[in-house]
Design an enzyme around this catalytic site. Sequence first.
Site, PDB file in Angstrom:
ATOM      1  CG  HIS A  58     -44.975  -4.788 -38.522  1.00  0.00           C
ATOM      2  ND1 HIS A  58     -45.872  -4.761 -37.782  1.00  0.00           N
ATOM      3  CD2 HIS A  58     -43.842  -3.695 -38.197  1.00  0.00           C
ATOM      4  CE1 HIS A  58     -45.896  -3.724 -36.948  1.00  0.00           C
ATOM      5  NE2 HIS A  58     -44.669  -3.280 -37.283  1.00  0.00           N
ATOM      6  CG  HIS A  60     -41.584   0.938 -38.211  1.00  0.00           C
ATOM      7  ND1 HIS A  60     -42.692   1.747 -37.880  1.00  0.00           N
ATOM      8  CD2 HIS A  60     -41.917  -0.299 -37.744  1.00  0.00           C
ATOM      9  CE1 HIS A  60     -43.621   1.110 -37.029  1.00  0.00           C
ATOM     10  NE2 HIS A  60     -43.172  -0.152 -37.053  1.00  0.00           N
ATOM     11  CD  GLN A 153     -43.751   5.736 -32.679  1.00  0.00           C
ATOM     12  OE1 GLN A 153     -43.011   5.269 -33.682  1.00  0.00           O
ATOM     13  NE2 GLN A 153     -43.803   4.971 -31.658  1.00  0.00           N
ATOM     14  CG  HIS A 211     -47.802  -1.131 -34.320  1.00  0.00           C
ATOM     15  ND1 HIS A 211     -47.882  -0.552 -35.566  1.00  0.00           N
ATOM     16  CD2 HIS A 211     -46.348  -1.341 -34.069  1.00  0.00           C
ATOM     17  CE1 HIS A 211     -46.997  -0.717 -36.122  1.00  0.00           C
ATOM     18  NE2 HIS A 211     -45.861  -0.985 -35.444  1.00  0.00           N
ATOM     19  CD  GLU A 214     -44.103  -3.327 -30.257  1.00  0.00           C
ATOM     20  OE1 GLU A 214     -44.909  -2.497 -30.576  1.00  0.00           O
ATOM     21  OE2 GLU A 214     -42.992  -3.720 -30.415  1.00  0.00           O
ATOM     22  CG  ASP A 310     -41.163  -3.639 -35.438  1.00  0.00           C
ATOM     23  OD1 ASP A 310     -41.852  -2.850 -35.987  1.00  0.00           O
ATOM     24  OD2 ASP A 310     -41.333  -4.090 -34.153  1.00  0.00           O
TER      25      ASP A 310
HETATM   26 FE   FE2 Z   1     -43.976  -1.929 -35.663  1.00  0.00          FE
END
Ligand code: FE2
Length: 425
Positions: A58, A60, A153, A211, A214, A310
Site C-alpha cells: 500500500h 501512494h 480521495q 481505505h 482510517e 502508505d
Molecule cells: Fe493510503
Amino acid sequence: MKNQLTIKNAKLHGQDQLVYIAIDQGMIRHISTHTDVEASETIDAQGALVIPPFVQSHVHLDSALTVGEPRENVSGTLYEGIEIWAQRQKQITREDVLARALKTIKWHVGQGTLLIRSHVDISDPSLTAVKALLEVKEKVAPYVTLQLMAFPQEGIMDYPQALELMEEAVKMGVDGVGGTPHLEFTREEGIASINRVFDLAEKYDCFVDIHCDETDDEQSRFLEHVALQAYRRGYGPRTTAGHTTAMHSYNHAYADKVLNLAQRANLHFVANPLSNISLMGRFDSYPKRRGITRVKEIIERGLNISLGHDNVMDPFYGMGMASMLQVANMCLHVCQMTGIDEMRQIFDMITLNGAKTLQVKDAYGIEEGKPANLVVLDAHDEVDALRRMPAVTKVISLGKVVAATEPVRTRLSLGNNEEVIDYRK
Ligand code: FE2
C-alpha cells in the site's frame, strides 16, 4: 552448458545448511547443497539470508516526494495533509508524476522491493496521475510488478464524477478500485459507496482495495460492510481492507464479531504503521491510542495481513525512504510483537503475506521452477534483519542483478586501536 547465475552459500528461511541457487533464463532451476554446473556469474552470499523480494502492499506513488509543496504541513495532521494535497494535486503534470513515481520505485528496488501496489487518486477529472502511473507500470514491468488501485480521495457520494472517473481508470488499465467510506458524510452514504465500489469491481472483474475506517472513531464500522459484501459476493480473496485503524478502538465483543465476519469473507488486511502511528490519536490527550489495527488478532484468526509504507515524503507523512524493513520494524514496536514467533510473523507481512494480498503467490518464493526474483540481505536471519535494517546487498530480478549496496561498516579509532565494527551481536 553454463547457467546464467549461481548464488552460493545462501541461507534460506529456516534452514541451517547453506545452499547453491542455480538460475537460468530468469528462473530458479535448482536449489541444492552442492553443484557441479558452472555459471556465467557467481555471487557468494557468504552465509547471508536470501529471501524472495519484499512486497509493498500500500503506497501512494502519485503523491510521493511532494513534501513541502506548495507548503509544509505545520500541524502534521491528516486533515491538513488532505488540504495541502488538494492544492498540490491541481499542479500535477504527466512529467511531474512520472519523475516522482520512478524515483520512488527506484528507492523500492534498491532496498529489495519488487512488488508494489499503489493507489492513485482519480479525483482529478483529467486523470493525469492515472495516465502517468499506467505509463510507469509499463516502463517498470521488466523488473517490478506494479498494481494500481483507483482511489477516490474526495469520496464518491459527494463527488458526482468519482464513479465515472474510477470506471474510466479501470477501462484504461488500473487493476482495482477503492473507496473511503469513513470520509463520506454519513453512515448511510458510506455504506452506499461500498456497494458501488463492489458493483464496479464485479463489472470489470478487478480488485477491491478500500481505505477503510482510517480514523480513531470507534463508531466507524465500515469494515463489517466491506466484509459482508466480500462474503455475499464471494469476493473476499480479491478484497483488501486497508488501515482499519478504528478497530483499535472497538469494544472487544464487537471486534470479535467483525473479525468473525472477515474470516467468513476471507479478505485481506493491510496495516500502515508509519503513517498511522503518526496520524492517528490526534484527538487524544493522554493516554494516546496507537492508531493501528489489531494485527495480532487478525493473524490469530488465520487471516492474511500485510504491510504498506502508505506515504513516502508527501503532505501526509514527510518521512520515509521506501524501506519495507523500516515499515516492519515500526509495526513490530507499535503492535508489541516482540515475541520470537511474532517477529517472524512480522517479516512474513512484508514478504509472503504481501504476495497473498497482491494475489501473485504462485510466482513468488524461492523454489525450483519459480521466477528468479531474489534478495540477498546482510543478515543471518529474519529477526536480525528486522533489528538492524541492514543493506540489501543484491537485488535480483528475473536472474539479473538490478541493485547492489555495500553493507555498512564503521571504522573505530579508540586510543591506539583501529578496528572495523558492524552491529551484529
Ligand atoms: Fe493510503
